[in-house]
Scaffold this motif. Sequence first.
Motif, PDB file in Angstrom:
ATOM      1  N   ASP A  26      -4.473  12.966  37.276  1.00  0.00           N
ATOM      2  CA  ASP A  26      -4.883  12.943  38.687  1.00  0.00           C
ATOM      3  C   ASP A  26      -5.419  11.563  39.050  1.00  0.00           C
ATOM      4  OD1 ASP A  26      -4.224  15.564  38.875  1.00  0.00           O
ATOM      5  OD2 ASP A  26      -6.283  16.344  38.853  1.00  0.00           O
ATOM      6  N   LYS A  27      -6.185  11.000  38.124  1.00  0.00           N
ATOM      7  CA  LYS A  27      -6.789   9.696  38.396  1.00  0.00           C
ATOM      8  C   LYS A  27      -5.768   8.575  38.219  1.00  0.00           C
ATOM      9  CE  LYS A  27     -10.778   6.842  37.454  1.00  0.00           C
ATOM     10  NZ  LYS A  27     -10.367   5.765  36.545  1.00  0.00           N
ATOM     11  N   LEU A  28      -4.957   8.731  37.170  1.00  0.00           N
ATOM     12  CA  LEU A  28      -4.029   7.655  36.807  1.00  0.00           C
ATOM     13  C   LEU A  28      -3.149   7.221  37.986  1.00  0.00           C
ATOM     14  CD1 LEU A  28      -3.302   6.004  34.249  1.00  0.00           C
ATOM     15  CD2 LEU A  28      -1.445   7.623  33.848  1.00  0.00           C
ATOM     16  N   VAL A  29      -2.656   8.199  38.740  1.00  0.00           N
ATOM     17  CA  VAL A  29      -1.746   7.843  39.838  1.00  0.00           C
ATOM     18  C   VAL A  29      -2.461   7.118  40.968  1.00  0.00           C
ATOM     19  CG1 VAL A  29      -0.055   9.658  39.394  1.00  0.00           C
ATOM     20  CG2 VAL A  29      -2.005  10.138  40.890  1.00  0.00           C
ATOM     21  N   THR A  30      -3.781   7.113  40.949  1.00  0.00           N
ATOM     22  CA  THR A  30      -4.506   6.504  42.076  1.00  0.00           C
ATOM     23  C   THR A  30      -4.942   5.070  41.811  1.00  0.00           C
ATOM     24  OG1 THR A  30      -6.667   7.196  41.261  1.00  0.00           O
ATOM     25  CG2 THR A  30      -5.485   8.765  42.659  1.00  0.00           C
ATOM     26  N   ILE A  31      -4.846   4.614  40.551  1.00  0.00           N
ATOM     27  CA  ILE A  31      -5.469   3.316  40.255  1.00  0.00           C
ATOM     28  C   ILE A  31      -4.562   2.128  40.543  1.00  0.00           C
ATOM     29  CG2 ILE A  31      -6.978   4.340  38.499  1.00  0.00           C
ATOM     30  CD1 ILE A  31      -5.187   2.998  36.374  1.00  0.00           C
ATOM     31  N   TYR A  32      -3.265   2.372  40.736  1.00  0.00           N
ATOM     32  CA  TYR A  32      -2.347   1.249  40.908  1.00  0.00           C
ATOM     33  C   TYR A  32      -2.041   0.992  42.388  1.00  0.00           C
ATOM     34  CZ  TYR A  32      -1.357   2.374  36.022  1.00  0.00           C
ATOM     35  OH  TYR A  32      -1.451   2.641  34.691  1.00  0.00           O
ATOM     36  N   PRO A  33      -1.613  -0.203  42.693  1.00  0.00           N
ATOM     37  CA  PRO A  33      -1.156  -0.460  44.064  1.00  0.00           C
ATOM     38  C   PRO A  33       0.029   0.439  44.430  1.00  0.00           C
ATOM     39  CG  PRO A  33      -1.467  -2.530  42.889  1.00  0.00           C
ATOM     40  CD  PRO A  33      -1.614  -1.433  41.876  1.00  0.00           C
ATOM     41  N   VAL A  34       0.827   0.825  43.439  1.00  0.00           N
ATOM     42  CA  VAL A  34       1.983   1.687  43.672  1.00  0.00           C
ATOM     43  C   VAL A  34       1.919   2.850  42.683  1.00  0.00           C
ATOM     44  CG1 VAL A  34       4.500   1.827  43.477  1.00  0.00           C
ATOM     45  CG2 VAL A  34       3.467  -0.146  44.594  1.00  0.00           C
ATOM     46  N   ARG A  35       2.067   4.047  43.218  1.00  0.00           N
ATOM     47  CA  ARG A  35       1.905   5.259  42.424  1.00  0.00           C
ATOM     48  C   ARG A  35       2.774   5.267  41.157  1.00  0.00           C
ATOM     49  NH1 ARG A  35      -0.362   9.812  44.602  1.00  0.00           N
ATOM     50  NH2 ARG A  35       0.010  11.747  43.442  1.00  0.00           N
ATOM     51  N   ARG A  36       3.992   4.794  41.329  1.00  0.00           N
ATOM     52  CA  ARG A  36       4.964   4.897  40.244  1.00  0.00           C
ATOM     53  C   ARG A  36       4.548   4.115  38.997  1.00  0.00           C
ATOM     54  NH1 ARG A  36      11.547   4.999  40.571  1.00  0.00           N
ATOM     55  NH2 ARG A  36      11.832   4.850  38.332  1.00  0.00           N
ATOM     56  N   SER A  37       3.646   3.147  39.156  1.00  0.00           N
ATOM     57  CA  SER A  37       3.197   2.366  38.002  1.00  0.00           C
ATOM     58  C   SER A  37       2.592   3.248  36.917  1.00  0.00           C
ATOM     59  CB  SER A  37       2.172   1.316  38.436  1.00  0.00           C
ATOM     60  OG  SER A  37       2.826   0.247  39.068  1.00  0.00           O
ATOM     61  N   ALA A  38       2.200   4.455  37.287  1.00  0.00           N
ATOM     62  CA  ALA A  38       1.587   5.353  36.304  1.00  0.00           C
ATOM     63  C   ALA A  38       2.631   5.989  35.383  1.00  0.00           C
ATOM     64  CB  ALA A  38       0.805   6.449  37.026  1.00  0.00           C
ATOM     65  N   LEU A  39       3.911   5.805  35.710  1.00  0.00           N
ATOM     66  CA  LEU A  39       4.931   6.603  35.022  1.00  0.00           C
ATOM     67  C   LEU A  39       4.996   6.388  33.515  1.00  0.00           C
ATOM     68  CD1 LEU A  39       7.194   8.649  35.073  1.00  0.00           C
ATOM     69  CD2 LEU A  39       8.771   6.843  35.766  1.00  0.00           C
ATOM     70  N   VAL A  40       5.127   5.134  33.087  1.00  0.00           N
ATOM     71  CA  VAL A  40       5.342   4.888  31.654  1.00  0.00           C
ATOM     72  C   VAL A  40       4.158   5.371  30.814  1.00  0.00           C
ATOM     73  CG1 VAL A  40       5.772   3.124  29.906  1.00  0.00           C
ATOM     74  CG2 VAL A  40       7.031   3.066  32.067  1.00  0.00           C
ATOM     75  N   PRO A  41       2.924   4.957  31.157  1.00  0.00           N
ATOM     76  CA  PRO A  41       1.816   5.499  30.371  1.00  0.00           C
ATOM     77  C   PRO A  41       1.702   7.019  30.481  1.00  0.00           C
ATOM     78  CG  PRO A  41       1.003   4.098  32.181  1.00  0.00           C
ATOM     79  CD  PRO A  41       2.468   3.927  32.128  1.00  0.00           C
TER      80      PRO A  41
END
Lengths: 438, 169, 798
Positions: B18-33
Motif C-alpha cells: 500500500d505504501k510502496l506505490v505511493t513513494i515514487y513520482p510514478v506508481r509503476r516504479s513500484a513494480l520490480v521491487p
Amino acid sequence: MPTLVSHPDEVKVISRRFGMGATDIDKYVELDGYKAVQNAIAEGPEWIINVMKASGMRGRGGAGFPTGLKWSFVPKQSEKPKYVLVNGDESEPGTCKDHVIFLHDPHAVIEGTMIAGLAIGSKLGFIYLRGEYRYLLKIMEKAVADAYAKGFLGKNIFGTGVDFDIITQSGAGAYEVGEESALMESLEGKRGVPRIKPPFPAVVGLYGGPTVINNAETIAAVPHILLMGGEAFAKLGSERNGGTRLFGISGHVERPGVYELPMGYSLRKAIYDVAGGVKGGKKLKAVVPGGSSCPVLTADEIDVGLDFDQMGKAGTMLGSGGIVVLDETVSIVEFALRTISFYQHESCGWCIPCREGTDWIKKTLTRVHAGGGSKKDVDNVQYLAENMLGRTFCPLGDAAAMPTLGFVKKFRKEFEDYIDGKKAGTPIITVDQLVGAH
Amino acid sequence: MSTIANTIFSPEMAARFDKLVTIYPVRRSALVPMLLYAQDDLGYVSDAAVAEIALRIEILELDVRNVLSYYSMLRTKPAGKYNVQVCTNISCMLRGGYEILDHCKHKLGIGHKEVTPDGVFSLEEVECIGACCWAPAMQINYDFHDDLTPEKVDVLFQMYKDGQGKDVK
Amino acid sequence: MPDVTFTVDGNKLTAPAGTLLIEACKSAGIEIPAFCYYPGLSLQAACRMCVVRIEKMPKLQTACTTPVAEGMVVQTETPEIAQARKATLQLLLGNHPLDCPVCDAGGECELQDMTFKYGAADSFYAEPKNHREEQKWSPVVYFDRPRCILCYRCVRMCGEGMDVFALGIQNRGSSSVIAPNVPAQMSPDDLAHVDCEQCGMCIDACPVGALTSGTYRYKTRPWEMNHVATVCTHCGDGCKTTLGVRSTSDGAEIVRGDNRDKSGINGDFLCNKGRYAFDFANSPDRITQPLVRNSSGVLLPVSWEQALEHVGKKLRELRDTRGGKSIGVVGGNRLTNEEAYLLQKFARTVLQTNNIDHHRTADYVSFAQALAGTTGKAASQRDIEKSPAIFIIGGDPTNQNPLTAWNLRSNVRLNKARIYIANTEEIKLRRNAKAFLHVAPFGYSALADLMSGDDSTLESLVQPGTNKQVALDFRAALRAEEEVVVLIGSELRGGDLKKVIEFGTKLPGRKFALLSDYVNSRGAADMGLLPDMLPGYTPITAGSNLATEYNIATEPGLDMLEIFDAAGKGELSALYVVGANPVARFGVDPAALRNTFVVVQEMFLTETAALADVILPAANLYEKSGSVTNSYGDLQQVNKAGDRAGVRTDFEMIVRIADKMGANMRALVPFGKGLHADMGQTRGAQSGEADRHAVWLTANNLEPRLSPFDPMAILDEINRLVPGYSLLRLQLLSGNDQHLSPAAPSDLVQITNRRDLVLPANDGLFTSGTLGRYSAMLADLQQNAASRTAAAEQTAAD
C-alpha cells in the motif's frame, strides 16, 4: 561476510572508513561524515562541479566518463524535475567493489547522492541495488532512515532550507539493468531494455527529466573529493586519471580482495605484490583486467598501468576494476565459453546481433569445448564476434564480442587443440541451460 | 488495512505494498521491487499475485508478465524453502564454483532449478552474484556464503535443515 | 521546421530538420532496409538493418533514429554496410525455419527480400534450430514462433495503434518471445490466446510469416491470386480492402482481405470485418438461381428469363391496374450509388411511385438541411487524421466505425490532437480524449442545447450528482479551439442534430460529419432512396431540374413504416426489395404481406426473402463495379473482385425488369449516345476488364457507356443532376477518394416535422446487420469473444 584485506601500497580514500563501524550514522559523522554536503550547500553547484572537474574523477562503472563534465551537461533550467541515480546494479563478473562500499560505508553513498543532487539542482535521488544485494539494501535502507531521522534528508536538511529525498530501490536479477538507460526503465517498472540515445539521460532521463546517473563508487568518492579538494584527489592518480579506485582482485591469486590503489598503479604489482602473486606458485597464464567484458591480457602483457588510457593503449579496458587472474591450468576455451554463456544469459534480446550473436557463439563454443568442433568453428566465432562489435543497440554486444575476440585471437591454438581432439573438456554447460533459462 | 480487498499477501506485506506505490513520482516504479517482495512472501509469483499486482500498480496483467519474465530472480513456480544459488561465473569457476555446484547436486540429489522432494531446498546455478573476491560463493535465499568448500557446504545445509540458517528478507 | 541540406550517397538532399534519415531517404528514392521501423509507430532501433555510415560518427548509425542535420554526409550502401546487414540476416536465419515453400508470407516476405538482396545464403551452424509448435491465438490470429524475428511491430501496432495492448514481449535474450495477453495457464484449454478486437493489424504489420490469418493461412500462394482493390461492404467508414481472389469452378472465390499496400483512405488500417468477413460471399447458403413461388406456395428454381418475365409482367399489371402508388420499394445500404440512384429512378419513373425508402441509420436529411447554404463545412474522413481538435458527440467509433477510431488515435499520437467526447456511455475512445463529458441517459437533446448556448436544460445533461460546471468547462474548452471537426453519432437526429450543426456553422473553423452504419448508408440517402427527397436532398414537393426531367408526382410517397402499414391494410399491391431485410429489421408481421406481390433481390434466404414471391439471386458489393460514398461523403470506386455463377448485380436486374415492363431504356439509363462498338468488352461491362478500358477512354474523353448495364452511364447522370455530386471522373477511376458535400438546396422550402425513422444498427466489432450472420468467421469471433468473457467471469467468481 566478505573479509577486509589490506596492503601497504593502498591509498585509502574511498575505503578510509571501511571496517570502522561507519554504518552507524554517529560514527560516520565522527569520521567527517556529512561535512562535505554541508560545504556543498554553502558553496553552490558551480563550485561542486568545478571541484569534480579538477579531481579528474572518471566514472567508475567502467566507461570512464569524466564525472564533473557529465554533471555540467544537465540543463540548469528544466520544466521536469531532475533526478540523481546511483547505479548499484553491480553485475559485471569479477566485480564486487560496490558490495563493500554498501557494506562498510552506506552514508558515503547517501552523502555523494546529495552532493550530486545539489550540483545539478535535483531534489530526489534513487539508489538502485541489484536484487541479489538484499542484505546490502537493508543496510542502505537503515542508513537512509537514520539520515532522515537526523534531518540530513528530507525537508530543510541541516536547517539550510534545502530539500532532498532518497529512495532506495531493488532490482530483480538482470545484468543489462546496469546500462544506465536500462536502469531507468527498470526503475520505471519496465523491462530492463536500454533506450535509444540520443537523447542522453542528462537531458531526458528518468521520468523524462534530466538525470545524472553515476556508479556507486563514483558517488561514494564524491564527499571525499570535496573534503580533500579536487586537485589533491587528482594528484593521487595518473595523468587524466584522477585519484584512486577500488580494484577487486579475484581468481588465482594468493590474497584475493578489494584493494584501493592509485590510478595508474602497475597491473603486475597489483597481482604479484598486492594480491600476493599467483596462487600456489603456479605460472600466470592470463588476466582479465577489468571485469569479464575486457579483452584478456596474456602473462607477458601485464606491465601496464591501471588507468583508462594506459589500458586502452594495451588493447583492453580498465572497466569496472575487477581483475581476474588465470593460472596456467585454466582452459581458455572453457573460460571463453563461461564468459559468453554469461552474456548470452544476460542479453536483453532487444536487438538481433546481440540476441542471436551471443546465442550462436555460446552454442558453437559449447560444441567445440565438448570435442565436436570443426575447423571453421574458430573462424565462425571470430566472424560472429566481429559482426556484433559496434553493431548492437547497447554496449552489451560489445561486452560479449570483445573478450571473445581476445580469447580467439590470443589463444587460437587452444581452440584448435580442442577441435583436433588433443584436448576435450567435461561439458560444463548443461543441456537445460542450452534450451534457455526460461 | 489493505487498499485491496481480499489481498493474497500477508497483512504486513499488503501494508508495505500500500505504501510502496505511493513513494515514487510514478506508481509503476513500484513494480520490480513489488514482484520480488511478493515472491519473498509467497515463495513465487503466482497468477493470483500477478493479478493483484496489476491492480495495485494499475497496469494490465500482460504488462506485469512482460516485466516478470524479464528478471532472472523472479520465478513463477515455487522453489524450495531455501533456494541455494551457486555462482559458477568466472571468478567462482576459477576457485571451484563448479565443484561446489556438483557437490550441491550430489548432496541434495537435485539438478538446476529443481526442488528436493521435502521442499526444503532448491538448487540453481546462477550468474555472478558480486562476491568474486571471496569465491567460490553462493546465496541461500538472500544470505551470502563465501570461500566455500564442500565441507562448508555440508555444514551450511545442516544448519538450514535444522532451522538455524539466516533468512534475510 | 526549417529545411536542412545533407548528402546521401553523393546526392544533395533537402528535408525539414528533424526528419528521420530513413524517411528523408525514402522521399528521395533511396531505400534503406528495416524490419523494426514502421512509420507512425515508436522507434526501436532493434533490428540494426538500417545501419548507415555517417561521417564523423565512430560507429554505423541507425537511419531510423537519426534525424537529418545540416551538412550531414551519409553512405547507405557500402561494402561495410552490406556486410553488417548480411551478418544480421545470417543471425536471423540461424534459427529461422526456412519453411518458405509453405509459409503464407512466401513471396511477400521482407526477410526473403532482404536475404535475396544481401545474399545471406550460407549457414554456419551445426546446431539444430529451435522449434516451437504454432499457436492458435484466436480464430483469426495464429503465431508461428520460429518464424518471428522480434521486430516488435505487432506489439506496437496492437498497443500504440489499436490501444488494445494484447501483445507483449516476454522472457529475455534468445528466449524472448511475443506473448498474447491470455497465458496458457489462465485459459480453459491450456493454450495461450489473445483477448482483443481481432483486427488482424498485427498480421499486416508482421514483416514475415510469424503472424498469420485464420482465414487465409495455407490456402494459396500470393502469386496465385488476383489482387483487387475495392471498398469494404461493412461499416460506413469506407476502407479500401485489397481482396485476393482465385478462380473456382463456379466463379471467383475471395481468399484474403488486407491493406498491406497502405493505399486508400484507410492508410494502413483495416478492421476484422474488412480483413476476414468477406467469407459471406463464399457461403454455400447463397441463392444462385431465381426462385418463384408456385401456386402451392413453394419456391421453385426457374430460369432467369422466366423469372424476369414474371416480375416484369406482374409489376406492369399491378401498376396499370392498381396504380403506382400501390407499389412500395425498399433499397439497401450496401448498393452502389449507381444502383441506388437507378432504383429510385426506376421506382419514380417506371413504377411511378414515390413509396421508396431504405433502412436509415443516420439522419442525413437533417444533416444536409443544416448545412444548406454553407461550403467547406462537411468533414472528410481525412480530416479526422489531421484536425487539431475533434468533438465526438454520441456514437462509439471503436466498435462502429473502426477506421474513424484509428484515425482519431493516430491523430492524438502523432499530432497531439485534442479529442473532446460527450457520450452517454463511457466509450473506449475516452482513454485518448482530452475531455470526456459523461452525458446523462437521454441527455443528447440537452447537449444540443448546451452547445447552442442554451443552458436551461443543463440539469438533464450531466449525470446525476455531477457538478454542472463540468459541462460548462467542457463547452468553454471546445469553444476555445480554433479548428474543430464535430463528429456526430446517429443518436442525434432532427432538431437536435440541426441545433448542434447550425450553431457550429456560425463559429469559424468548424466542420461536421455524421456517422452511419454501412458502406453506402450515406449514398442511399444522397441518392434519394427516400419518399420525400429526390437525390441530393431535393424536396420532392418543390420544383427542381430533377422533378422536371423525371416528370414525376410532387407528392411525397410512403415511408418505410407506412409501406408496411399499407401492406397490412391490403393497400400494397407489390413490394420490391433490393438488398435489404426490412421484415427482420422492422419486425414486420409476415401476415401483413400476404396479399402483396413481393420481389426480393438477395444473396440469402433472409426473413424478407422467405416471404417473397420471387427471389432474384444478387451479387454483393465485392462482385460489382460502381461507386460508394462513406459516412463523411467521401466517394470511392468499387471494383469487381469475386464472382458467383448464377447471380446478377442489382443494377442489371433493375434494368432487365424495367425492360420487361416495357420501359424506355434510353430514358432510364442514358447509354449509347450514338457510339456503337464492342471495344473488346466481350466479358460485359460488369467485369474488371471494362474498367481498365474505361480508364483510358475516360482520359481521352471517350467514355463509352455502350450498354444499359454500364453503371458509368448512370454516374454521368448523377454527376449532371445530383447537387453536390460534381465529381472528378479520373480521381474516381484512379482509385482515389474524393470528398463531396451534397447540401440541401438552401433556397427550397425545408420540410419540418419529418418523422424520425433512424434505426441505428448498433453493430459491434463482430456483427454486420443481416450480412454478419452469413460470415462463418464473424460467428467464430462472436463465439470466441463470448467464451473469453465467460472465462473472465469464471476467474472473477473464483
